[in-house]
Motif scaffolding. Structure first.
Motif, short mmCIF file in Angstrom:
data_model
loop_
_atom_site.label_atom_id
_atom_site.label_comp_id
_atom_site.label_asym_id
_atom_site.label_seq_id
_atom_site.Cartn_x
_atom_site.Cartn_y
_atom_site.Cartn_z
N MET A 1 0.89 -1.10 0.16
CA MET A 1 -0.02 0.08 -0.02
C MET A 1 0.92 1.34 -0.07
O MET A 1 1.75 1.46 0.76
N VAL A 2 0.58 2.22 -0.89
CA VAL A 2 1.33 3.47 -0.99
C VAL A 2 0.36 4.69 -1.09
O VAL A 2 -0.80 4.47 -1.15
N ARG A 3 1.03 5.68 -0.76
CA ARG A 3 0.23 7.14 -0.86
C ARG A 3 1.39 7.93 -1.64
O ARG A 3 2.55 7.92 -1.30
N PRO A 4 0.75 9.08 -2.56
CA PRO A 4 1.69 9.88 -3.10
C PRO A 4 2.04 10.91 -2.14
O PRO A 4 1.59 11.25 -1.14
N SER A 5 3.33 11.62 -2.30
CA SER A 5 3.99 12.26 -1.67
C SER A 5 4.94 13.55 -2.25
O SER A 5 5.52 12.94 -3.20
N GLY A 6 4.55 14.70 -2.13
CA GLY A 6 5.28 15.72 -2.84
C GLY A 6 5.15 15.66 -4.18
O GLY A 6 3.83 15.42 -4.63
N LYS A 7 5.59 16.15 -5.26
CA LYS A 7 5.44 16.25 -6.65
C LYS A 7 5.47 14.97 -7.64
O LYS A 7 4.59 14.88 -8.46
#
Length: 328
Positions: A118-124
């Motif tokens: 499971m991942v989530r976006p971070s930054g650009k």
């Protein structure tokens, strides 16, 4: 007496040949003793027979010289074997190919949903791993492989047939059904859709994840084409010149069109016409000069543009904080 001398010399020669098989010399032997390996070894050289008179040394018969040629010593035979072994080693060294690391591959599919990280976006353009799964691969690394695997080749773009140099070319390229029957609106949507064959997105971050995919893929496609030329030079020298060339060296080198055409990247191997279009751009007059000028300009930077390797900025920051705290 001369005939007797010849007989004694012949007997000593035969005993030397027999002694080489089981002797305690320093050669390679397969019999009892200190030999190594297989085959005939080098035994101790037998003592030369003492001549009974000086006249036999001064006037050797023609028959005696013939016997000496027919019965070479065991020492000479072992030397010949060593020379032959050295020649074989040289031929093997010249005949061996330069080892190159092969291209990365995607994790095996299908992966059950509950076993995907499971991942989530971070930054650009970054990602943070929330929970573990069946693999520990970087999201943008998988995304880059999907860009290569789904490379559309030549695309009709702005009323012109062009290689898919940019992410916009992927948007303009129509998709086809895969073996699972899935069809996406275009190649860009397929790349983004197949990414979730390997991951799960944390709930509430779906829209941002789609935006991050777009931004990351734009850079990944450009990098893919830049590295294609460098890798082609490395491959050509490894396969056809048997020389190992590092990336730093390959960036300052060039090939002819015929040489480039012999080493297409794996993701362009099925698009021969597209690869030729790309090569034509690299060999046209003035391209190398412009390329080197841009490279020299980049080298004027006071320090490296980034130093966190494959880690995202957030991952690098967390790693730096952990290492800093561990000092106390």
């Amino acid at each position: 007496m001369v005939g007797g001398t010849r007989k004694i010399a012949a007997l000593y020669g035969k005993s030397g040949a027999l002694g080489s098989a089981s002797g305690r010399g320093r050669g390679k032997g397969g019999g009892q003793g200190k030999g190594r390996g297989k085959g005939k070894g080098k035994g101790a050289r037998p003592p030369s027979p003492t001549a009974p008179s000086s006249s036999s040394e001064e006037l050797p018969s023609a028959h005696a010289s013939a016997d000496e040629e027919e019965l070479p010593s065991a020492h000479a035979s072992a030397d010949d074997e060593e020379v032959q072994e050295e020649q074989e080693q040289v031929e093997e060294a010249l005949g061996s190919e330069v080892w190159l690391r092969g291209p990365s591959t995607l994790p095996r599919r299908p992966i059950p949903l509950e076993r995907r990280p499971m991942v989530r976006p971070s930054g650009k353009k970054g990602w943070i791993k929330v929970s573990g799964g069946d693999h520990n691969r970087k999201v943008n690394g998988i995304l880059g492989l999907l860009c290569r695997q789904n490379f559309p080749g030549l695309v009709q773009f702005r009323e012109e047939l062009q290689p898919a140099y940019t992410w916009d070319h992927y948007v303009a390229a129509l998709d086809a059904a895969d073996r699972d029957g899935r069809v996406f609106p275009n190649k860009a949507e397929r790349v983004k859709g197949e990414l979730w064959d390997f991951y799960r997105c944390q709930e509430g971050y779906e829209d941002k994840a789609a935006s991050i995919c777009e931004e990351a893929a734009k850079k990944l496609v450009k990098d893919m084409h830049y590295e294609a030329r460098v890798q082609a030079i490395i491959d050509y020298y490894a396969h056809y010149r048997r020389m190992k060339v590092k990336k730093e060296e390959a960036r300052t080198m060039n090939l002819t069109k015929e040489q480039f055409l012999q080493v297409p990247p794996y993701w362009c191997a099925q698009h021969a016409q597209c690869w030729e279009y790309m090569v034509d751009k690299w060999v046209e007059p003035g391209w190398v000069e412009t390329h080197n000028a841009c490279r020299d300009w980049r080298l004027l930077m006071p320090r490296a543009s980034h130093h966190q390797g494959s880690l995202s900025l957030d991952e690098y920051r967390e790693k730096w904080v952990r290492e800093f705290i561990s000092l106390f």
